[in-house]
Design an enzyme around this catalytic site. Structure first.
Site, short mmCIF file in Angstrom:
data_model
loop_
_atom_site.label_atom_id
_atom_site.label_comp_id
_atom_site.label_asym_id
_atom_site.label_seq_id
_atom_site.Cartn_x
_atom_site.Cartn_y
_atom_site.Cartn_z
N ASP A 159 0.84 -1.20 0.00
CA ASP A 159 0.00 0.00 0.00
C ASP A 159 0.88 1.26 0.00
O ASP A 159 0.61 2.22 -0.71
CB ASP A 159 -0.92 -0.02 1.23
CG ASP A 159 -1.64 -1.35 1.36
OD1 ASP A 159 -2.33 -1.73 0.40
OD2 ASP A 159 -1.49 -2.02 2.40
N HIS A 187 -4.68 -3.32 6.55
CA HIS A 187 -4.44 -3.61 5.13
C HIS A 187 -5.77 -4.09 4.54
O HIS A 187 -6.03 -5.27 4.41
CB HIS A 187 -3.36 -4.68 4.96
CG HIS A 187 -3.29 -5.19 3.55
ND1 HIS A 187 -2.84 -4.41 2.51
CD2 HIS A 187 -3.63 -6.37 3.00
CE1 HIS A 187 -2.92 -5.11 1.38
NE2 HIS A 187 -3.41 -6.29 1.65
P1 NDP Z 1 -1.22 -15.93 -3.34
O1 NDP Z 1 0.17 -16.41 -3.24
O2 NDP Z 1 -1.60 -15.11 -4.51
O3 NDP Z 1 -1.63 -15.11 -2.03
C1 NDP Z 1 -1.33 -15.61 -0.73
C2 NDP Z 1 -1.92 -14.70 0.29
O4 NDP Z 1 -1.37 -13.41 0.20
C3 NDP Z 1 -3.44 -14.52 0.20
O5 NDP Z 1 -3.97 -14.60 1.51
C4 NDP Z 1 -3.57 -13.14 -0.35
O6 NDP Z 1 -4.73 -12.49 0.13
C5 NDP Z 1 -2.41 -12.48 0.31
N1 NDP Z 1 -2.06 -11.15 -0.22
C6 NDP Z 1 -1.65 -10.11 0.53
N2 NDP Z 1 -1.43 -9.04 -0.20
C7 NDP Z 1 -1.72 -9.37 -1.45
C8 NDP Z 1 -1.71 -8.66 -2.66
N3 NDP Z 1 -1.38 -7.40 -2.73
N4 NDP Z 1 -2.03 -9.30 -3.78
C9 NDP Z 1 -2.39 -10.58 -3.73
N5 NDP Z 1 -2.43 -11.31 -2.61
C10 NDP Z 1 -2.11 -10.71 -1.47
O7 NDP Z 1 -2.23 -17.15 -3.22
P2 NDP Z 1 -2.20 -18.59 -3.89
O8 NDP Z 1 -3.57 -19.11 -3.70
O9 NDP Z 1 -1.56 -18.56 -5.21
O10 NDP Z 1 -1.21 -19.40 -2.96
C11 NDP Z 1 -1.45 -19.66 -1.64
C12 NDP Z 1 -0.65 -20.90 -1.29
O11 NDP Z 1 -0.71 -21.04 0.12
C13 NDP Z 1 -1.20 -22.18 -1.88
O12 NDP Z 1 -0.12 -22.87 -2.48
C14 NDP Z 1 -1.72 -22.95 -0.67
O13 NDP Z 1 -1.54 -24.34 -0.79
C15 NDP Z 1 -0.85 -22.38 0.42
N6 NDP Z 1 -1.32 -22.46 1.78
C16 NDP Z 1 -0.40 -22.86 2.69
C17 NDP Z 1 -0.67 -22.95 4.00
C18 NDP Z 1 0.37 -23.39 4.91
O14 NDP Z 1 1.55 -23.31 4.58
N7 NDP Z 1 0.04 -23.88 6.08
C19 NDP Z 1 -2.02 -22.62 4.51
C20 NDP Z 1 -2.92 -22.15 3.50
C21 NDP Z 1 -2.57 -22.08 2.18
P3 NDP Z 1 -6.12 -12.46 -0.68
O15 NDP Z 1 -6.82 -13.74 -0.32
O16 NDP Z 1 -6.80 -11.26 -0.13
O17 NDP Z 1 -5.78 -12.37 -2.13
#
Ligand code: NDP
Length: 328
Positions: A159, A187
């Site tokens: 931001d 945020h």
């Molecule tokens: P991303 O990598 O695109 O995003 C991950 C997180 O970052 C989301 O919560 C997203 O929020 C947040 N975020 C914060 N700022 C931003 C921004 N400016 N733009 C976009 N995202 C932002 O998500 P993916 O779905 O591609 O990947 C998530 C991964 O996490 C998956 O591989 C999943 O398996 C893994 N995962 C792992 C966990 C663990 O390690 N225990 C638990 C849960 C998931 P928003 O939802 O608002 O976009």
């Protein structure tokens, strides 16, 4: 030769993880002379994709990368961690109530906080990227009573960077001429990008712009809704700029803010500027020697006060909701 720094990344197989890991391994997170060991945490379904990313990391032959470990066990992932980037989170899906979202994320960030508490290195620094980032950081922090509260931070640097870019475009200034910009609060869409204390080439930014209508009706909403605009244009969320901001956040925390400047970080409130103690809210902060301080003594005008209060109220509501759910 320096001992490698252990960097743990959760959600490593996701979009942000993909944009983040290569820059950590090439020395942009901590410095071009700091070797790193990566620990990648994923949920079981994400492990195979994380292995693929690790193969690509190997193929870069990064001189600073001293090892990669992949696991679905937080106790392993955070063992000896010096820096933890909590990226993986449960995204809001259609029809999901806020309570469900907070509960799902509590199930992720509470055990991770406990694992950090029990296994991380004494100098652990945590950045929460996964949304709702401030409240996820609050949950993790509450599960880690033995870790100093100030080590848990939430990302508002994207931001902050977006606001600098918009201000530069409006005024024709170079981004490097813009200092002392602040993101206050959550945020989320209620965040408040504040230019009243910002400087453009040494002159007050609000006076230089001299256009409160632009501030209220264009600048603030453009910064706050930039994520949605990128999804609309790109067909996918802002992964590279989010990863870049995570790099900036940690690099600044570790290596310090420039003299006369500050940055924005979601940090635990000590009650400064009327933000209830204990909330993880974005503030102007200076950093030095791996520690940070909230900038004190800024005058807050009525325009800013209303907006800061609204965002902080949202944070307090989220805190109350996770308290009710027994997550903190
Ligand atoms: P991303 O990598 O695109 O995003 C991950 C997180 O970052 C989301 O919560 C997203 O929020 C947040 N975020 C914060 N700022 C931003 C921004 N400016 N733009 C976009 N995202 C932002 O998500 P993916 O779905 O591609 O990947 C998530 C991964 O996490 C998956 O591989 C999943 O398996 C893994 N995962 C792992 C966990 C663990 O390690 N225990 C638990 C849960 C998931 P928003 O939802 O608002 O976009």
């Amino acid at each position: 030769t320096r001992t490698p720094v252990n960097v743990t990344v959760t959600g490593a197989a996701g979009q942000i993880g993909y944009a983040l890991l290569f820059r950590i391994a090439s020395g942009h997170l901590l410095g071009s002379d700091v070797p790193v060991k990566l620990r990648l945490l994923e949920i079981p379904q994400g492990l195979k994709a994380a292995e693929g990313t690790a193969m690509e990391l190997d193929d870069c032959a990064f001189p600073l990368l001293r090892g990669i470990e992949i696991t679905d066990d937080p106790d392993v992932a955070f063992d000896g961690a010096n820096v933890a980037l909590l990226v993986g989170a449960r995204p809001r899906t259609k029809g999901m109530e806020r309570g469900d979202l907070l509960a799902a994320n509590g199930g992720i960030f509470k055990p991770q906080g406990k694992a950090i508490n029990d296994h991380a290195a004494d100098d652990i620094k945590v950045l929460v990227v996964g949304n709702p980032a401030n409240t996820n950081a609050l949950i993790a922090r509450s599960a880690a009573p033995d870790v100093p509260a100030e080590r848990f931070t939430a990302m508002t640097r994207l931001d902050h960077n977006r606001a600098i870019s918009q201000l530069a475009a409006k005024t024709g200034a170079a981004v490097s001429d813009i200092k002392r910009l602040t993101i206050w609060g959550n945020h989320s869409a209620t965040q408040y990008p504040d230019i009243f204390h910002a400087e453009i080439a040494g002159k007050n930014a609000a006076e230089t712009v001299n256009d409160e209508t632009w501030l209220a009706d264009t600048f603030i909403p453009t910064v706050a809704k930039r994520g949605a605009a990128i999804i609309e244009a790109r067909g996918a969320s802002s992964a590279a700029s989010a990863a870049n901001a995570a790099i900036d956040h940690v690099y600044t925390w570790v290596n310090g803010t420039a003299e006369g400047d500050w940055t924005s970080m979601g940090v635990v409130s000590d009650g400064s500027y009327g933000v209830a103690e204990g909330l993880i809210s974005s503030f102007p902060v200076t950093t030095k020697g791996g520690a940070y301080e909230i900038v004190q003594g800024l005058e807050i005008n009525d325009f800013s006060r209303t907006r800061i209060d609204a965002s902080v109220k949202e944070l307090a509501d989220e805190r109350d909701a996770v308290r009710e759910l027994g997550l903190i």
